[in-house]
Design a protein around this motif. Structure first.
Motif, PDB file in Angstrom:
ATOM      1  N   TYR A  53       0.834  -1.204   0.000  1.00  0.00           N
ATOM      2  CA  TYR A  53       0.000   0.000   0.000  1.00  0.00           C
ATOM      3  C   TYR A  53       0.868   1.254   0.000  1.00  0.00           C
ATOM      4  N   LEU A  54       1.886   1.272   0.850  1.00  0.00           N
ATOM      5  CA  LEU A  54       2.806   2.410   0.914  1.00  0.00           C
ATOM      6  C   LEU A  54       3.547   2.582  -0.409  1.00  0.00           C
ATOM      7  N   THR A  57       1.203   4.037  -3.056  1.00  0.00           N
ATOM      8  CA  THR A  57       0.947   5.451  -2.787  1.00  0.00           C
ATOM      9  C   THR A  57       2.171   6.296  -3.154  1.00  0.00           C
ATOM     10  N   ASP A  60       2.381   6.609  -6.885  1.00  0.00           N
ATOM     11  CA  ASP A  60       1.444   7.612  -7.405  1.00  0.00           C
ATOM     12  C   ASP A  60       1.996   9.027  -7.216  1.00  0.00           C
ATOM     13  N   ILE A  61       2.583   9.293  -6.068  1.00  0.00           N
ATOM     14  CA  ILE A  61       3.171  10.608  -5.796  1.00  0.00           C
ATOM     15  C   ILE A  61       4.319  10.872  -6.770  1.00  0.00           C
ATOM     16  N   ALA A  78       3.915   9.799   1.199  1.00  0.00           N
ATOM     17  CA  ALA A  78       2.947   8.700   1.155  1.00  0.00           C
ATOM     18  C   ALA A  78       2.520   8.303   2.561  1.00  0.00           C
ATOM     19  N   GLU A  81       0.069  10.723   3.601  1.00  0.00           N
ATOM     20  CA  GLU A  81      -1.168  10.549   2.843  1.00  0.00           C
ATOM     21  C   GLU A  81      -1.991   9.360   3.339  1.00  0.00           C
ATOM     22  N   ILE A  82      -1.339   8.298   3.758  1.00  0.00           N
ATOM     23  CA  ILE A  82      -2.085   7.133   4.259  1.00  0.00           C
ATOM     24  C   ILE A  82      -2.350   7.253   5.766  1.00  0.00           C
TER      25      ILE A  82
END
Length: 146
Positions: A53-54, A57, A60-61, A78, A81-82
């Motif tokens: 997941y990290l 993310t 994506d960044i 990230a 963000e999470i």
């Protein structure tokens, strides 16, 4: 086939066991903590999912910044963000310590490389006439064309 793919993504059990036991022993007064195999599997799977997941993310960044390589700042963003901002301070401190350690290593490696180069030049035998492609020319002698 699906089981083989899952095994490839599994985190190393010995490392997971070591991390879990270390962290639990820091917060527990008991001398020896026992962790069952299924609990270690749960820790491992949770860590694997968190890492995926990290990573997604952070990726994506990175893509939003029009880059192809994830850097440490992408990971820190990230984490925010999470919604794990409480990790940022300790992660930043670890990252800074890592960078300082690598800077010292690089400086040491550069000094070692330079010292080796210097020793090699000092130990190089002198070039004698006829041993090289270029012979010494005595500029003190007159030119025959004059």
């Amino acid at each position: 086939m699906a089981q083989a793919a899952a095994e490839v993504e599994e985190l190393p059990r010995t490392i997971v066991r070591r991390v879990v036991k270390d962290k639990i022993s820091r917060v527990s007064d008991e001398a020896e903590i026992s962790v069952k195999k299924d609990a270690l599997l749960a820790f491992s799977e949770g860590a694997r999912i968190f890492i995926h997941y990290l990573s997604a993310t952070a990726n994506d960044i990175c893509k939003d910044s029009k880059r192809q390589t994830i850097n440490a700042d992408d990971v820190l963003k990230a984490i925010e963000e999470i919604e794990f901002p409480e990790f940022i301070g300790s992660l930043r401190a670890s990252l800074d310590a890592f960078r300082r350690k690598n800077a010292v290593k690089k400086a040491g490696a550069a000094k070692t490389k330079e010292a080796k180069k210097k020793r090699k030049m000092e130990n190089k035998p002198p070039v004698q006439n006829g041993d090289s492609l270029h012979e010494e020319v005595d500029v003190g002698e007159g030119n025959e064309d004059e």
